[in-house]
Design a protein around this motif. Structure first.
Motif, PDB file in Angstrom:
ATOM      1  N   UNK A 148       3.098  23.639  -7.441  1.00 37.97           N
ATOM      2  CA  UNK A 148       2.201  24.611  -8.083  1.00 37.97           C
ATOM      3  C   UNK A 148       0.875  23.970  -8.494  1.00 37.97           C
ATOM      4  N   UNK A 149       0.825  22.650  -8.580  1.00 32.81           N
ATOM      5  CA  UNK A 149      -0.397  21.975  -9.041  1.00 32.81           C
ATOM      6  C   UNK A 149      -1.402  21.761  -7.916  1.00 32.81           C
ATOM      7  N   UNK A 150      -1.011  22.111  -6.685  1.00 30.29           N
ATOM      8  CA  UNK A 150      -1.873  21.857  -5.525  1.00 30.29           C
ATOM      9  C   UNK A 150      -3.284  22.428  -5.700  1.00 30.29           C
ATOM     10  N   UNK A 151      -3.361  23.691  -6.123  1.00 31.26           N
ATOM     11  CA  UNK A 151      -4.672  24.355  -6.247  1.00 31.26           C
ATOM     12  C   UNK A 151      -5.593  23.610  -7.205  1.00 31.26           C
ATOM     13  N   UNK A 152      -5.002  23.119  -8.298  1.00 31.84           N
ATOM     14  CA  UNK A 152      -5.819  22.377  -9.283  1.00 31.84           C
ATOM     15  C   UNK A 152      -6.329  21.078  -8.676  1.00 31.84           C
ATOM     16  N   UNK A 153      -5.472  20.415  -7.903  1.00 36.19           N
ATOM     17  CA  UNK A 153      -5.898  19.152  -7.268  1.00 36.19           C
ATOM     18  C   UNK A 153      -7.070  19.398  -6.327  1.00 36.19           C
ATOM     19  N   UNK A 154      -6.984  20.475  -5.557  1.00 37.91           N
ATOM     20  CA  UNK A 154      -8.059  20.746  -4.592  1.00 37.91           C
ATOM     21  C   UNK A 154      -9.344  21.136  -5.309  1.00 37.91           C
ATOM     22  N   UNK A 193      -3.531  16.105   1.389  1.00 38.08           N
ATOM     23  CA  UNK A 193      -2.424  16.207   0.425  1.00 38.08           C
ATOM     24  C   UNK A 193      -1.181  16.609   1.218  1.00 38.08           C
ATOM     25  N   UNK A 194      -0.138  15.774   1.149  1.00 36.79           N
ATOM     26  CA  UNK A 194       1.073  16.011   1.940  1.00 36.79           C
ATOM     27  C   UNK A 194       2.187  16.523   1.036  1.00 36.79           C
ATOM     28  N   UNK A 195       2.825  17.611   1.481  1.00 34.37           N
ATOM     29  CA  UNK A 195       3.921  18.203   0.694  1.00 34.37           C
ATOM     30  C   UNK A 195       5.169  18.220   1.579  1.00 34.37           C
ATOM     31  N   UNK A 196       6.020  17.175   1.463  1.00 30.91           N
ATOM     32  CA  UNK A 196       7.184  17.105   2.347  1.00 30.91           C
ATOM     33  C   UNK A 196       8.229  18.157   1.998  1.00 30.91           C
ATOM     34  N   UNK A 197       8.874  18.693   3.034  1.00 32.74           N
ATOM     35  CA  UNK A 197       9.932  19.685   2.807  1.00 32.74           C
ATOM     36  C   UNK A 197      11.261  19.217   3.391  1.00 32.74           C
ATOM     37  N   UNK A 217      -3.975  11.113   0.735  1.00 34.93           N
ATOM     38  CA  UNK A 217      -4.536  10.761  -0.578  1.00 34.93           C
ATOM     39  C   UNK A 217      -3.464  10.924  -1.651  1.00 34.93           C
ATOM     40  N   UNK A 218      -2.628  11.976  -1.470  1.00 38.55           N
ATOM     41  CA  UNK A 218      -1.629  12.325  -2.482  1.00 38.55           C
ATOM     42  C   UNK A 218      -0.418  12.956  -1.795  1.00 38.55           C
ATOM     43  N   UNK A 219       0.759  12.575  -2.251  1.00 33.42           N
ATOM     44  CA  UNK A 219       1.976  13.254  -1.818  1.00 33.42           C
ATOM     45  C   UNK A 219       2.534  14.036  -2.987  1.00 33.42           C
ATOM     46  N   UNK A 220       2.787  15.313  -2.783  1.00 29.29           N
ATOM     47  CA  UNK A 220       3.438  16.116  -3.833  1.00 29.29           C
ATOM     48  C   UNK A 220       4.899  16.261  -3.426  1.00 29.29           C
ATOM     49  N   UNK A 244       0.853  -1.196   0.000  1.00 31.63           N
ATOM     50  CA  UNK A 244       0.000   0.000   0.000  1.00 31.63           C
ATOM     51  C   UNK A 244       0.881   1.235   0.000  1.00 31.63           C
ATOM     52  N   UNK A 245       0.393   2.273  -0.639  1.00 29.45           N
ATOM     53  CA  UNK A 245       1.122   3.550  -0.606  1.00 29.45           C
ATOM     54  C   UNK A 245       0.148   4.659  -0.961  1.00 29.45           C
ATOM     55  N   UNK A 246       0.540   5.867  -0.665  1.00 39.43           N
ATOM     56  CA  UNK A 246      -0.228   7.009  -1.164  1.00 39.43           C
ATOM     57  C   UNK A 246       0.048   7.132  -2.660  1.00 39.43           C
ATOM     58  N   UNK A 247      -0.830   7.856  -3.358  1.00 46.27           N
ATOM     59  CA  UNK A 247      -0.455   8.304  -4.704  1.00 46.27           C
ATOM     60  C   UNK A 247       0.661   9.319  -4.536  1.00 46.27           C
ATOM     61  N   UNK A 248       1.646   9.256  -5.400  1.00 49.94           N
ATOM     62  CA  UNK A 248       2.723  10.246  -5.320  1.00 49.94           C
ATOM     63  C   UNK A 248       2.859  10.952  -6.658  1.00 49.94           C
ATOM     64  N   UNK A 249       3.050  12.254  -6.589  1.00 46.69           N
ATOM     65  CA  UNK A 249       3.454  12.995  -7.790  1.00 46.69           C
ATOM     66  C   UNK A 249       4.819  13.572  -7.461  1.00 46.69           C
ATOM     67  N   UNK A 250       5.731  13.444  -8.375  1.00 50.12           N
ATOM     68  CA  UNK A 250       7.124  13.699  -8.040  1.00 50.12           C
ATOM     69  C   UNK A 250       7.746  14.647  -9.051  1.00 50.12           C
TER      70      UNK A 250
END
Ligand code: NAD
Length: 427
Positions: A22-28, A141-145, A178-181, A10-16
């Motif tokens: 910058x795509x965060x707003x569109x996802x929401x 939506x998680x955005x790791x830094x 749900x998603x990791x950016x 199992x894993x989250x969806x990831x976009x890498x």
């Protein structure tokens, strides 16, 4: 007792990739989110990750509240405060912008605002009741830094239980974002000390998930849903673990030495995410179990390079300080796997006898600790032999991870492991 014959991945969806924040707003917008709780590490509001997130939200006209009361190394208290804000705000989606501390806080706020319960209801047994999360949570939506905890991929939220002075966690698949950016631009401002500690966390996740007990040594569950998130080594997680170790060998020092090295940051973000998928399905063991009281019992240590107003031991540091002693102890259970880790981390394993695998791996790890300026053992954090009984007491109930150790550790074994971790090398 029938043993398990299957494992689940199992894993989250990831976009890498560079710029994906910058795509965060569109996802929401596509999620139809009407009111979003944005949990952001306060240090990031005026740095690139904060700017990129807020610009994207504004550009796409996403209604949001910004929550910045994130505690580095969160506590049961800081989880509860975030939950109160989440309940009050009646949000329908969550965004986390920060390292593991922020992402884990967002998972907890999402969980307790969706399924209100006594705080210890969902906390791992035997520390809490370990009640399974009742159902899906709201989208996060998680955005790791940082590179990092891999928390964007896992169903785990870790906190410091102040009263008992130890860390523990909540683990369930429903906690996964749900998603990791994963945007390597967001780790550019990591201070070197954060890059070192977070990078050694990647190394620990990979090494431990490659050396835990195998998935087919656990009892077969009655129902698939009863299979634990931490299932033991399996052919899938092995691939992620070894590749994460190789990437750490090739790129961690570069990322530490030069934050402008985009290739090194990209590869360490990749290592962090794939090690996260690996350990999120296989588990970790004694170095993590022992790290929880090391972090919880700290009295006076202020880590160089961390902007914090309270004593703390950064997570990756608290884990790696136990690791050389642990690998010497566990190597006899599966020496070849310990040797594989040493090789992936750059050691020359030609002409090495399997009986020396633990020592070779310990020395290889010590090399990384020295070049990343880690303290020389628990004594450097202020611990003395008199603290060991409490450190052992804090480790024993961490069944979620200690039960996965390839070699079971009694309290006497743990006492020796902590003694060996007080001072790690002699110059
Ligand atoms: N959920 C999981 O699967 C999981 C796995 C491992 C660790 N953890 C938990 O994660 C926490 C540690 O997270 P972490 O190591 O990512 O660090 P962190 O989130 O605690 O952040 C560490 C420090 O770095 C700063 N920082 C973070 N990103 C920055 C950036 N890009 N620029 C400038 N400063 C930045 C923060 O302000 C903070 O002071 C611990 O509580 C640990 O137990 C969770």
């Amino acid at each position: 007792m029938a043993l398990d014959t299957a494992f689940q991945v199992s894993s989250s969806n990831l976009r890498f990739g560079f710029g994906c924040t910058r795509e965060l707003g569109m996802d929401l917008k596509e999620l139809g989110a009407l009111r979003v709780m944005v949990l952001m590490d306060p240090a990031l509001v005026d740095l690139h990750p904060g700017h990129a997130v807020l610009e994207s939200l504004r550009e796409h006209k996403i209604p949001f509240d910004l929550y910045t009361q994130i505690q580095t190394e969160p506590t049961d208290h800081s989880f509860r405060v975030a939950t109160e804000a989440a309940v009050e705000g009646r949000f329908d989606a969550f965004v986390a912008v920060g390292g593991g501390s922020t992402i884990d806080t967002a998972k907890a706020a999402n969980l307790y605002s969706c399924y209100p319960a006594d705080f210890f209801a969902y906390v791992n047994a035997p520390i809490g009741l370990g009640i399974p999360v009742p159902g899906p949570l709201r989208p996060l939506i998680a955005i790791p830094t940082t590179a990092g905890t891999g928390s964007e991929t896992t169903g785990t939220a870790i906190f410091d239980w102040r009263e008992k002075k130890t860390k523990t966690g909540i683990s369930h698949r429903h906690l996964r974002p749900l998603l990791g950016l994963v945007d390597p631009e967001n780790t550019r401002s990591q201070p070197p000390a954060v890059a070192a500690s977070a990078g050694l966390d990647v190394l620990s996740h990979a090494l431990e998930s490659y050396t835990v007990i195998p998935f087919n040594s656990r009892p077969r569950p009655n129902r698939p849903a009863e299979r634990p998130a931490y299932q033991g080594t399996n052919p899938f997680s092995d691939q992620w673990a070894l590749q994460a170790l190789r990437l750490t060998h090739a790129y961690l020092q570069r990322a530490y030495d030069d934050p402008s090295d985009g290739e090194a940051r990209f590869q360490m973000c990749l290592a962090s995410a794939i090690a996260g998928v690996g350990f999120g399905n296989a588990g970790v063991h004694l170095p993590h179990g022992m790290s929880y009281p090391v972090a919880g019992l700290v009295k006076r240590y202020f880590p160089p390079g961390y902007q914090v107003d309270h004593p703390l031991v950064p997570h990756g540091m608290s884990v790696i300080l136990n690791t050389p002693a642990v690998v010497r102890f566990t190597a006899q259970a599966n020496p070849q796997r310990h040797l594989d880790c040493a090789a992936a981390l750059g050691a020359d394993i030609r002409h090495v006898d399997l009986k020396d695998a633990g020592e070779l791996l310990a020395q290889t790890i010590i090399g990384y600790m020295k070049s990343l300026k880690m303290p020389n053992g628990l004594a450097a954090l202020g611990y003395t032999p008199a603290d060991i009984p409490k450190l052992v007491e804090g480790t024993l109930p961490q069944h979620r991870v200690t039960k996965l150790s390839p070699r079971p550790a009694t309290s006497e074994d743990l006492t020796h492991l902590f003694q060996d971790s007080l001072t790690i090398w002699r110059d």
